[in-house]
Design a protein around this motif. Structure first.
Motif, mmCIF file in Angstrom:
data_model
loop_
_atom_site.group_PDB
_atom_site.id
_atom_site.type_symbol
_atom_site.label_atom_id
_atom_site.label_comp_id
_atom_site.label_asym_id
_atom_site.label_seq_id
_atom_site.Cartn_x
_atom_site.Cartn_y
_atom_site.Cartn_z
ATOM 1 N N GLY A 54 -13.163 11.492 -10.288
ATOM 2 C CA GLY A 54 -13.374 12.792 -10.387
ATOM 3 C C GLY A 54 -14.055 13.930 -9.806
ATOM 4 N N GLN A 55 -14.000 14.888 -9.072
ATOM 5 C CA GLN A 55 -15.200 15.344 -8.678
ATOM 6 C C GLN A 55 -16.176 15.926 -9.221
ATOM 7 N N ALA A 56 -17.145 15.421 -9.639
ATOM 8 C CA ALA A 56 -18.488 16.403 -10.466
ATOM 9 C C ALA A 56 -18.885 16.718 -9.714
ATOM 10 N N CYS A 67 -10.504 10.224 -13.185
ATOM 11 C CA CYS A 67 -9.267 10.630 -13.671
ATOM 12 C C CYS A 67 -8.067 10.246 -13.244
ATOM 13 N N ARG A 68 -7.226 10.783 -14.476
ATOM 14 C CA ARG A 68 -5.533 10.741 -14.302
ATOM 15 C C ARG A 68 -4.921 11.720 -14.397
ATOM 16 N N PHE A 69 -3.429 11.537 -13.670
ATOM 17 C CA PHE A 69 -2.772 12.474 -13.646
ATOM 18 C C PHE A 69 -2.172 12.325 -15.174
ATOM 19 N N GLN A 76 -19.929 19.091 -13.894
ATOM 20 C CA GLN A 76 -19.207 20.095 -14.035
ATOM 21 C C GLN A 76 -17.546 19.492 -13.872
ATOM 22 N N VAL A 77 -16.440 18.885 -14.293
ATOM 23 C CA VAL A 77 -15.661 18.642 -13.628
ATOM 24 C C VAL A 77 -14.116 19.458 -13.639
ATOM 25 N N ARG A 78 -14.028 19.597 -12.426
ATOM 26 C CA ARG A 78 -12.668 20.641 -12.551
ATOM 27 C C ARG A 78 -11.686 20.062 -12.073
ATOM 28 N N ASN A 79 -10.361 20.455 -12.024
ATOM 29 C CA ASN A 79 -9.055 20.070 -11.914
ATOM 30 C C ASN A 79 -8.694 20.642 -10.334
ATOM 31 N N PRO A 80 -8.543 20.601 -9.084
ATOM 32 C CA PRO A 80 -8.270 21.040 -8.394
ATOM 33 C C PRO A 80 -6.378 20.689 -7.528
ATOM 34 N N TYR A 81 -5.614 20.195 -7.931
ATOM 35 C CA TYR A 81 -4.662 19.765 -8.069
ATOM 36 C C TYR A 81 -3.916 20.975 -8.851
ATOM 37 N N MET A 82 -2.470 20.308 -8.586
ATOM 38 C CA MET A 82 -1.790 21.176 -9.073
ATOM 39 C C MET A 82 -0.620 20.815 -10.465
ATOM 40 N N ARG A 83 -1.410 20.080 -11.089
ATOM 41 C CA ARG A 83 -0.917 19.008 -11.940
ATOM 42 C C ARG A 83 -1.875 18.586 -13.175
ATOM 43 N N GLY A 133 -6.665 24.446 -12.430
ATOM 44 C CA GLY A 133 -7.672 25.424 -12.068
ATOM 45 C C GLY A 133 -8.528 25.158 -13.347
ATOM 46 N N GLY A 134 -8.331 23.963 -14.617
ATOM 47 C CA GLY A 134 -9.479 24.029 -15.671
ATOM 48 C C GLY A 134 -10.501 23.440 -14.753
#
Length: 105
Positions: A26-28, A101-103, A40-47, A77-78
């Motif tokens: 994950g991007q920390a 992380c995983r989808f 902070q971990v954010r979700n840049p993916y579309m899933r 986006g969270g």
């Protein structure tokens, strides 16, 4: 005999396919303050993704402090935060995070 070899080849292909390699780092984004280390971990993916990990903080006068979080759902986006805190007389000098992380679907 050919059918048995074909069956074994199919099983080995399925076991080594990228579908089974679902975890990724994950991007920390780590911020080190004197009394707190935050990641902070954010979700840049579309899933949506699900993340687990640890946040570490190295105080000046004691061993490394850590906190753990598991299976945090992060929508598109969270983001999520994880913190490590210390006392005023023992400020942090370093901090880092290890997040996987995983989808979700």
């Amino acid at each position: 005999m050919k059918l048995k070899a074909l069956f074994i080849a199919a099983i080995l292909t399925a076991m080594t396919s990228s579908a089974f390699a679902q975890f990724f780092p994950g991007q920390a984004f780590v911020t080190v303050l004197p009394l707190q280390v935050s990641a902070q971990v954010r979700n840049p993916y579309m899933r949506p993704i699900i993340c687990s990990g640890q946040v570490f903080g190295q105080p000046a006068y004691s061993p490394v402090l850590t906190t753990f979080f598991a299976e945090q759902f992060i929508p598109v986006g969270g983001y999520r935060f994880a913190y490590v805190q210390t006392l005023p007389h023992n400020p942090f000098v370093n901090g880092w995070a290890n997040i996987h992380c995983r989808f979700a679907f």
